[in-house]
Scaffold this motif. Sequence first.
Motif, PDB file in Angstrom:
ATOM      1  N   MET A   1      84.617   0.192 -38.543  1.00 19.84           N
ATOM      2  CA  MET A   1      85.958   0.760 -38.588  1.00 19.84           C
ATOM      3  C   MET A   1      86.047   2.016 -37.719  1.00 19.84           C
ATOM      4  O   MET A   1      85.090   2.780 -37.644  1.00 19.84           O
ATOM      5  N   ILE A   2      87.197   2.201 -37.100  1.00 18.03           N
ATOM      6  CA  ILE A   2      87.427   3.391 -36.292  1.00 18.03           C
ATOM      7  C   ILE A   2      88.060   4.459 -37.168  1.00 18.03           C
ATOM      8  O   ILE A   2      89.067   4.214 -37.833  1.00 18.03           O
ATOM      9  N   GLU A   3      87.446   5.619 -37.178  1.00 18.88           N
ATOM     10  CA  GLU A   3      87.987   6.721 -37.967  1.00 18.88           C
ATOM     11  C   GLU A   3      89.019   7.480 -37.132  1.00 18.88           C
ATOM     12  O   GLU A   3      88.727   7.936 -36.031  1.00 18.88           O
ATOM     13  N   ILE A   4      90.237   7.580 -37.652  1.00 19.64           N
ATOM     14  CA  ILE A   4      91.298   8.327 -36.987  1.00 19.64           C
ATOM     15  C   ILE A   4      91.668   9.517 -37.854  1.00 19.64           C
ATOM     16  O   ILE A   4      91.928   9.363 -39.046  1.00 19.64           O
ATOM     17  N   ASN A  62      83.519  14.774 -31.581  1.00 22.67           N
ATOM     18  CA  ASN A  62      82.332  14.373 -32.345  1.00 22.67           C
ATOM     19  C   ASN A  62      82.454  12.946 -32.885  1.00 22.67           C
ATOM     20  O   ASN A  62      82.142  12.663 -34.045  1.00 22.67           O
ATOM     21  N   GLY A  63      82.929  12.059 -32.029  1.00 29.64           N
ATOM     22  CA  GLY A  63      82.997  10.652 -32.384  1.00 29.64           C
ATOM     23  C   GLY A  63      84.199  10.236 -33.211  1.00 29.64           C
ATOM     24  O   GLY A  63      84.283   9.085 -33.630  1.00 29.64           O
ATOM     25  N   ILE A  64      85.129  11.140 -33.438  1.00 27.29           N
ATOM     26  CA  ILE A  64      86.320  10.830 -34.236  1.00 27.29           C
ATOM     27  C   ILE A  64      87.548  10.959 -33.361  1.00 27.29           C
ATOM     28  O   ILE A  64      87.736  11.978 -32.685  1.00 27.29           O
ATOM     29  N   LEU A  65      88.393   9.940 -33.382  1.00 25.88           N
ATOM     30  CA  LEU A  65      89.637   9.984 -32.629  1.00 25.88           C
ATOM     31  C   LEU A  65      90.640  10.849 -33.372  1.00 25.88           C
ATOM     32  O   LEU A  65      90.978  10.584 -34.523  1.00 25.88           O
ATOM     33  N   HIS A  66      91.101  11.887 -32.695  1.00 30.10           N
ATOM     34  CA  HIS A  66      92.075  12.801 -33.285  1.00 30.10           C
ATOM     35  C   HIS A  66      93.451  12.550 -32.694  1.00 30.10           C
ATOM     36  O   HIS A  66      93.631  12.521 -31.481  1.00 30.10           O
ATOM     37  N   VAL A  67      94.411  12.358 -33.573  1.00 29.19           N
ATOM     38  CA  VAL A  67      95.808  12.203 -33.193  1.00 29.19           C
ATOM     39  C   VAL A  67      96.513  13.478 -33.641  1.00 29.19           C
ATOM     40  O   VAL A  67      96.888  13.628 -34.797  1.00 29.19           O
ATOM     41  N   ALA A  89      87.468   2.205 -20.229  1.00 30.05           N
ATOM     42  CA  ALA A  89      86.105   1.682 -20.102  1.00 30.05           C
ATOM     43  C   ALA A  89      85.098   2.394 -20.994  1.00 30.05           C
ATOM     44  O   ALA A  89      84.126   1.782 -21.451  1.00 30.05           O
ATOM     45  N   ASP A  90      85.298   3.699 -21.241  1.00 36.34           N
ATOM     46  CA  ASP A  90      84.267   4.455 -21.955  1.00 36.34           C
ATOM     47  C   ASP A  90      84.744   5.099 -23.254  1.00 36.34           C
ATOM     48  O   ASP A  90      83.998   5.823 -23.900  1.00 36.34           O
ATOM     49  N   MET A  91      85.963   4.811 -23.669  1.00 38.91           N
ATOM     50  CA  MET A  91      86.492   5.417 -24.887  1.00 38.91           C
ATOM     51  C   MET A  91      85.694   4.984 -26.119  1.00 38.91           C
ATOM     52  O   MET A  91      85.295   5.816 -26.959  1.00 38.91           O
ATOM     53  N   ALA A  92      85.437   3.681 -26.251  1.00 44.06           N
ATOM     54  CA  ALA A  92      84.692   3.177 -27.402  1.00 44.06           C
ATOM     55  C   ALA A  92      83.264   3.718 -27.414  1.00 44.06           C
ATOM     56  O   ALA A  92      82.722   4.064 -28.476  1.00 44.06           O
ATOM     57  N   ALA A  93      82.645   3.814 -26.234  1.00 39.75           N
ATOM     58  CA  ALA A  93      81.277   4.324 -26.156  1.00 39.75           C
ATOM     59  C   ALA A  93      81.211   5.779 -26.595  1.00 39.75           C
ATOM     60  O   ALA A  93      80.266   6.195 -27.275  1.00 39.75           O
ATOM     61  N   CYS A  94      82.220   6.562 -26.210  1.00 41.62           N
ATOM     62  CA  CYS A  94      82.266   7.972 -26.611  1.00 41.62           C
ATOM     63  C   CYS A  94      82.355   8.092 -28.132  1.00 41.62           C
ATOM     64  O   CYS A  94      81.667   8.911 -28.751  1.00 41.62           O
ATOM     65  N   ILE A  95      83.169   7.245 -28.739  1.00 44.05           N
ATOM     66  CA  ILE A  95      83.307   7.268 -30.197  1.00 44.05           C
ATOM     67  C   ILE A  95      82.015   6.812 -30.866  1.00 44.05           C
ATOM     68  O   ILE A  95      81.524   7.437 -31.815  1.00 44.05           O
ATOM     69  N   ALA A  96      81.416   5.741 -30.346  1.00 42.92           N
ATOM     70  CA  ALA A  96      80.215   5.171 -30.951  1.00 42.92           C
ATOM     71  C   ALA A  96      79.031   6.125 -30.921  1.00 42.92           C
ATOM     72  O   ALA A  96      78.199   6.140 -31.844  1.00 42.92           O
ATOM     73  N   MET A 114      97.423   2.794 -31.202  1.00 37.85           N
ATOM     74  CA  MET A 114      96.702   2.697 -32.472  1.00 37.85           C
ATOM     75  C   MET A 114      97.381   3.513 -33.567  1.00 37.85           C
ATOM     76  O   MET A 114      97.342   3.146 -34.745  1.00 37.85           O
ATOM     77  N   ALA A 115      98.023   4.618 -33.171  1.00 31.55           N
ATOM     78  CA  ALA A 115      98.670   5.505 -34.141  1.00 31.55           C
ATOM     79  C   ALA A 115     100.133   5.160 -34.372  1.00 31.55           C
ATOM     80  O   ALA A 115     100.808   5.830 -35.157  1.00 31.55           O
ATOM     81  N   GLY A 116     100.634   4.130 -33.692  1.00 34.61           N
ATOM     82  CA  GLY A 116     102.030   3.745 -33.852  1.00 34.61           C
ATOM     83  C   GLY A 116     103.009   4.678 -33.177  1.00 34.61           C
ATOM     84  O   GLY A 116     104.154   4.813 -33.600  1.00 34.61           O
ATOM     85  N   ILE A 117     102.563   5.323 -32.081  1.00 34.57           N
ATOM     86  CA  ILE A 117     103.408   6.250 -31.329  1.00 34.57           C
ATOM     87  C   ILE A 117     103.819   5.565 -30.030  1.00 34.57           C
ATOM     88  O   ILE A 117     102.969   5.066 -29.290  1.00 34.57           O
ATOM     89  N   SER A 118     105.106   5.559 -29.722  1.00 33.89           N
ATOM     90  CA  SER A 118     105.589   4.775 -28.581  1.00 33.89           C
ATOM     91  C   SER A 118     106.038   5.603 -27.390  1.00 33.89           C
ATOM     92  O   SER A 118     106.481   5.040 -26.387  1.00 33.89           O
ATOM     93  N   VAL A 119     105.911   6.941 -27.467  1.00 34.47           N
ATOM     94  CA  VAL A 119     106.317   7.803 -26.354  1.00 34.47           C
ATOM     95  C   VAL A 119     105.186   8.784 -26.038  1.00 34.47           C
ATOM     96  O   VAL A 119     104.613   9.399 -26.943  1.00 34.47           O
TER      97      VAL A 119
END
Length: 304
Positions: A1-4, A62-67, A89-96, A114-119
């Motif tokens: 799971m991806i932590e947001i 630190n491996g967590i996607l911040h919105v 290309a490298d977003m997932a690797a940075c998180i992992a 992923m966060a449901g933001i359209s703008v």
Amino acid sequence: MIEINYSSEVDKAKAEGRPIVALESTIITHGMPYPRNVETAQLVEQDIRDAGATPATMAVLNGILHVGLEPEQLQELGQAKNVAKISRADMAACIATGGTGATTVAATMIAARMAGISVFATGGIGGVHKGGATSFDISADLQELAQTPVNVICAGAKAILDLELTLEYLETQGVPVITYGQDTLPAFWSAQSDLTAPLRMDDLNEIAKAYCIRRDMGLPGGQLIANPIPVKAQIPIEELTPILAQAQQEADKLGVTGKAVTPFLLQRIFELTEGRSLEANIALVRNNAKLAAHLAKELHKLTK
């Protein structure tokens, strides 16, 4: 799971169903020096609040996607060293790997989806580099626009690029390129260029409707809304053209290639314009943020 992780401000806006505007973070880590980078980011975020929306600056910490970033996180990111510049290309690797990375246009679009933001408001998108017809040096931003359903407000592609080929590539990929309020495409630091806009729209409600209709038709990708820099802040294209040519000639003479080209050119243009390019950059980003907030409100009316 991806932590947001949602900032407290963004979390509250989501809970209350209020419009949100995504922001990238490479402008903080790779765009300008501290403390100007943080000051500019704070101004842009406040511009969005003043226009009635909530800012959400994206970053991987630190491996967590911040919105959305808390004020102290924004300060820390602005002073951090060796921050990765992440794209598709490298977003997932940075998180992992638990890394810290600043989001480019492409990565910000992914995070926004992923966060449901359209703008999403940015300065200028990447594109086809000079000589791209043979080098295939093409920004991932263009392909992201073709597949990720986010409205991207910018001042056009960065003027150091091959603007004509960039426009051709977007057309091939079926990306709507909409110029707001004029018939020609803006050229980042310049309000005008010699390229005719494929689409012109003057009404944000119509732009929002077009986005919703594309979604309902099942068409992939987003919309690119090119918003001209305010005339009083621009560097006119006739003044900028020889400066761009000189910077490119110097890069070619020195053998600057690959990822080193863009930072070299931007630094030389900053020097050749005696800092005016940076001031213009700040002005156009703030201008785009305000327009993005108003577009987010129009979309909110149509979808609530």
